[in-house]
Write an enzyme that holds these catalytic residues in place. Structure first.
Site, mmCIF file in Angstrom:
data_model
loop_
_atom_site.group_PDB
_atom_site.id
_atom_site.type_symbol
_atom_site.label_atom_id
_atom_site.label_comp_id
_atom_site.label_asym_id
_atom_site.label_seq_id
_atom_site.Cartn_x
_atom_site.Cartn_y
_atom_site.Cartn_z
ATOM 1 N N ARG A 60 117.896 45.634 169.520
ATOM 2 C CA ARG A 60 117.953 46.661 170.555
ATOM 3 C C ARG A 60 119.250 46.512 171.349
ATOM 4 O O ARG A 60 119.608 45.415 171.763
ATOM 5 C CB ARG A 60 116.772 46.538 171.525
ATOM 6 C CG ARG A 60 115.416 46.801 170.925
ATOM 7 C CD ARG A 60 114.363 46.900 172.036
ATOM 8 N NE ARG A 60 113.034 46.706 171.485
ATOM 9 C CZ ARG A 60 112.329 45.585 171.598
ATOM 10 N NH1 ARG A 60 112.834 44.556 172.276
ATOM 11 N NH2 ARG A 60 111.140 45.485 171.059
ATOM 12 N N HIS B 120 120.116 47.752 162.720
ATOM 13 C CA HIS B 120 119.557 46.726 161.838
ATOM 14 C C HIS B 120 120.684 46.082 161.031
ATOM 15 O O HIS B 120 121.669 46.753 160.674
ATOM 16 C CB HIS B 120 118.547 47.342 160.856
ATOM 17 C CG HIS B 120 117.478 48.149 161.529
ATOM 18 N ND1 HIS B 120 116.639 47.633 162.474
ATOM 19 C CD2 HIS B 120 117.119 49.447 161.375
ATOM 20 C CE1 HIS B 120 115.796 48.578 162.885
ATOM 21 N NE2 HIS B 120 116.081 49.681 162.233
#
Length: 302
Positions: free
Chosen positions: A174, A78
């Protein structure tokens, strides 16, 4: 309206989910419920007060989820606040995990092993090779706690049930997804270029991840502060033995019940959550050895 209210979670189906969370939350077990967003003011996944979505009347700096896995989550990262503001018009996403249950041999992936370089990692990603061997795998058990700051590579492994408290952000990049297909039968999107921007390969950074680890939290008795982030503070009231409890709670704080039951100014059963709409002093009656998280906003400007 009551000053403290019970919320209904947003239900999130995931390819890596099983049926355990649906059973625990009395949700249709035909759904692959991987996450319940218990306290969320994000428009794309708002929890509800009756039929009203939380984002329609409240803006929170944090988000609380229950997560349960029957397969590994993607290896992901993140962004921090600066990168997320510039590229996603969002807060960044640091998070923390309290492990509630774990199957034998289950664990999490958190941080790079010492000496792993950006070049060798992304060479493997671009060659579509497995990259989990570049990460630290940490066995987990009930009562373990981990902090996952923005920039850290991570994945929750299979067979884990946990409560997650995070910044109010839905931004996930991802990197690798175990070469599986999504629920639509297609490969899930990867975000490799953005991950290159935000993954932190520093040995110093990755070594420090272990400093936040705590264990056996649900076996202890008392009140513990688990983490203080700029956007949230998480406290654990574990194995509370008193029958009555009086708490002064801030506006926009939430109480998430992990064990036992609560009555009085709010009625909660295991895995239910509530939100304070107006600061006040509240009276609670507790079942024996109840445990809950108290999550509150921090006022620091980012």
């Amino acid at each position: 309206m009551k000053k403290i209210v019970k919320l209904n979670p947003f239900i999130s189906e995931r390819v890596w989910a099983g049926t355990k969370l649906a059973k625990l939350k009395n949700i249709d077990t035909s759904l692959r419920v991987g996450e319940t967003w218990e306290v969320s003011s994000l428009k794309e996944g708002a929890s509800k007060l009756n039929n009203q979505k939380l984002h329609e009347f409240c803006d929170l700096s944090y988000l609380v989820k229950f997560i349960d896995t029957s397969d590994n989550l993607s290896i992901q990262v993140h962004p921090d606040n600066e990168y997320a503001r510039e590229n996603e018009n969002s807060l960044g996403k640091s998070e923390c995990w309290l492990i509630l249950d774990a199957e034998e041999g289950s664990g999490i992936y958190l941080g790079f092993k010492k000496g792993i370089t950006k070049k060798e990692f992304f060479n493997a990603v671009e060659a579509k090779l497995p990259v989990d061997n570049f990460l630290n795998f940490l066995p987990v058990k009930s009562g373990d706690f981990f902090y996952v700051p923005a920039g850290s590579v991570h994945a929750i492994g299979k067979g884990v049930t946990l409560c997650e408290v995070q910044q109010s952000s839905g931004v996930t990049y991802r990197v690798w997804d175990w070469n599986r297909l999504g629920m639509d039968g297609m490969p899930r999107d990867l975000h490799v270029e953005k991950a290159k921007d935000v993954l932190n390969f520093s040995d110093t950074f990755n070594d420090k991840l272990s400093l936040f680890f705590k264990s056996n939290l649900l076996e202890s008795v008392g009140i513990q502060t688990l983490i203080e982030h700029d956007n949230f503070k998480v406290e654990l009231y574990s194995n509370t033995t008193q029958k009555k409890l009086e708490l002064t709670l801030e506006n926009k704080s939430s109480l998430i019940l992990l064990e036992g039951s609560i009555s009085g100014d709010i009625e909660l059963e295991k895995y239910e959550s509530s939100l304070v709409l107006e600061e006040g002093t509240f009276q609670f009656n507790l079942a024996h050895r109840s445990s809950f998280l108290l999550v509150s906003e921090n006022s620091q400007e980012l």
